[in-house]
Design a protein around this motif. Structure first.
Motif, PDB file in Angstrom:
ATOM      1  N   MET A   1       7.089  -5.774  11.827  1.00 22.61           N
ATOM      2  CA  MET A   1       5.958  -5.356  11.009  1.00 22.61           C
ATOM      3  C   MET A   1       5.868  -3.840  10.974  1.00 22.61           C
ATOM      4  N   LYS A   2       5.153  -3.371   9.947  1.00 18.40           N
ATOM      5  CA  LYS A   2       4.802  -1.952   9.884  1.00 18.40           C
ATOM      6  C   LYS A   2       3.305  -1.857  10.104  1.00 18.40           C
ATOM      7  N   LEU A   3       2.956  -1.251  11.231  1.00 19.21           N
ATOM      8  CA  LEU A   3       1.561  -1.176  11.678  1.00 19.21           C
ATOM      9  C   LEU A   3       0.924   0.112  11.173  1.00 19.21           C
TER      10      LEU A   3
ATOM     11  N   VAL B   1       5.658   2.126  12.495  1.00 17.21           N
ATOM     12  CA  VAL B   1       4.257   2.552  12.340  1.00 17.21           C
ATOM     13  C   VAL B   1       4.159   3.548  11.194  1.00 17.21           C
ATOM     14  N   ASP B   2       3.018   3.510  10.505  1.00 18.29           N
ATOM     15  CA  ASP B   2       2.790   4.371   9.338  1.00 18.29           C
ATOM     16  C   ASP B   2       1.431   5.060   9.489  1.00 18.29           C
ATOM     17  N   ALA B   3       1.462   6.393   9.627  1.00 16.49           N
ATOM     18  CA  ALA B   3       0.215   7.152   9.834  1.00 16.49           C
ATOM     19  C   ALA B   3      -0.360   7.692   8.530  1.00 16.49           C
ATOM     20  N   ASN B   4       0.342   7.520   7.427  1.00 13.11           N
ATOM     21  CA  ASN B   4      -0.178   8.001   6.131  1.00 13.11           C
ATOM     22  C   ASN B   4      -0.696   9.447   6.209  1.00 13.11           C
ATOM     23  N   GLN B   5       0.068  10.294   6.872  1.00 17.22           N
ATOM     24  CA  GLN B   5      -0.215  11.738   6.918  1.00 17.22           C
ATOM     25  C   GLN B   5      -1.531  12.062   7.619  1.00 17.22           C
TER      26      GLN B   5
ATOM     27  N   LEU C   1       8.777   6.005  12.493  1.00 13.29           N
ATOM     28  CA  LEU C   1       7.440   6.602  12.361  1.00 13.29           C
ATOM     29  C   LEU C   1       7.352   7.175  10.954  1.00 13.29           C
ATOM     30  N   GLU C   2       6.392   6.675  10.183  1.00 12.41           N
ATOM     31  CA  GLU C   2       6.305   7.014   8.752  1.00 12.41           C
ATOM     32  C   GLU C   2       5.151   7.976   8.485  1.00 12.41           C
ATOM     33  N   GLU C   3       5.430   8.988   7.693  1.00  7.03           N
ATOM     34  CA  GLU C   3       4.448   9.991   7.253  1.00  7.03           C
ATOM     35  C   GLU C   3       3.476  10.368   8.370  1.00  7.03           C
ATOM     36  N   PRO C   4       3.977  10.915   9.469  1.00  8.16           N
ATOM     37  CA  PRO C   4       3.092  11.190  10.598  1.00  8.16           C
ATOM     38  C   PRO C   4       2.145  12.367  10.394  1.00  8.16           C
TER      39      PRO C   4
ATOM     40  N   GLY D   1       8.687  10.429   2.225  1.00 10.97           N
ATOM     41  CA  GLY D   1       9.199  10.513   0.860  1.00 10.97           C
ATOM     42  C   GLY D   1       8.284   9.858  -0.152  1.00 10.97           C
ATOM     43  N   GLN D   2       7.420   8.936   0.302  1.00 11.89           N
ATOM     44  CA  GLN D   2       6.610   8.202  -0.672  1.00 11.89           C
ATOM     45  C   GLN D   2       5.584   9.091  -1.363  1.00 11.89           C
ATOM     46  N   SER D   3       5.274  10.238  -0.758  1.00  7.99           N
ATOM     47  CA  SER D   3       4.314  11.137  -1.391  1.00  7.99           C
ATOM     48  C   SER D   3       4.979  12.179  -2.284  1.00  7.99           C
TER      49      SER D   3
HETATM   50 MG   LIG Z   1       3.684   4.542   3.813  1.00  5.29          MG
END
Ligand SMILES: [Mg+2]
Length: 283
Positions: free
Chosen positions: A166-168, A197-201, A223-226, A250-252
């Motif tokens: 999962m991506k938490l 894990v995804d911190a969404n910046q 670790l995504e968008e930390p 990269g998604q942003s």
């Molecule tokens: Mg994301």
């Protein structure tokens, strides 16, 4: 083959309760749908999530500006159409997200027609050999009253459903609480469970470093968008230099060129450029 109709519409379905990510809230599930018809009877379909609540503007851009101009054109000339649609993204005072999403919807829908015309899935059209990949689910959203035991149960339910991981969502609570959430899932789901894990910046560079220190034994998948967006290229590169956890971002970004800057700066291991945010899959 000729394009005979282009139709787009936005949908917004209110949610029974708000849906909390790290630093955003959804109160409705929104998406934009497009259908492109051809004189050969092949229909293309695509939808994109409408994360920014611009669905009516995006559908309007397609129905009023892009669609009428494509009538009679060959849908298989996708790259020419993509180049032409790029013009709608050049207004520096307009909300660029509208034109980029409209371009993306038409672009992906045209590729759907290409795949159907060839009788191939798009992975094959794009030259990718068929491979099996583990599936992970985006899960572990924040909710009032949700406990660590609830989170552990959610992970076990995903395993029962056949997910490899999962991506938490992290970054929406105190660092110590997020660490406890990661640990609760790792303990319940076991060492093989792919836990990204995804911190969404949501964090400063210092907070991101502290989170990595606290979760050093949890074998994070990525670790995504930390870090905050203000200085993300430099901060991601600094963070990445001090950890073995793969860094994803990269998604942003709004373009392949933006993703390229992340790669050239040594800022990421994994690029999750969003085709909806960046004008489609052609680039
Ligand atoms: Mg994301």
């Amino acid at each position: 083959m000729k394009i005979s109709a282009v139709k787009a519409h936005a949908e917004a379905i209110p949610l029974p309760r708000p849906f909390h990510g790290s630093n955003y809230v959804y109160t409705a599930k929104k998406a934009v749908f497009i259908e492109i018809d051809t004189d050969a009877g092949i229909q293309g379909y695509c939808y994109l999530g409408d994360d920014f609540g611009l669905g009516n503007e995006i559908a309007g851009k397609i129905n009023q500006d892009i669609g009428p101009a494509l009538l009679g054109a060959d849908p298989l000339n996708v790259q020419d159409h993509w180049q032409w649609m790029r013009g709608f993204c050049r207004d520096i005072l307009a909300d660029r997200r509208v034109a980029l999403h409209a371009q993306a919807l038409v672009d992906i829908c045209l590729w759907d027609i290409v795949g159907k015309e060839r009788g191939q899935p798009l992975a094959a059209v794009f030259g990718e050999a068929p491979t099996a990949r583990p599936v992970i689910a985006v899960a572990g959203y924040y909710a009032p009253g949700k406990t660590l035991a609830d989170l552990a149960d959610e992970a076990l339910e995903l395993i029962r459903l056949g997910c490899a991981g999962m991506k938490l969502k992290v970054g929406g609570a105190e660092l110590g609480q997020d660490t406890a959430r990661v640990q609760a899932i790792r303990r319940a789901a076991g060492p093989e469970f792919l836990l990204a894990v995804d911190a969404n910046q949501a964090w400063s560079l210092g907070e991101a470093k502290e989170f990595l220190a606290q979760t050093a034994r949890e074998n994070l998948y990525w670790l995504e968008e930390p870090v905050h967006w203000d200085n993300d290229v430099a901060d991601l590169a600094t963070l990445r230099a001090g950890t073995d956890v793969p860094i994803c971002a990269g998604q942003s970004e709004w373009s392949v060129a933006g993703a390229k800057r992340l790669i050239e700066a040594g800022a990421i291991d994994i690029c999750n450029l969003h085709p909806g945010y960046s004008g489609g899959v052609t680039p």
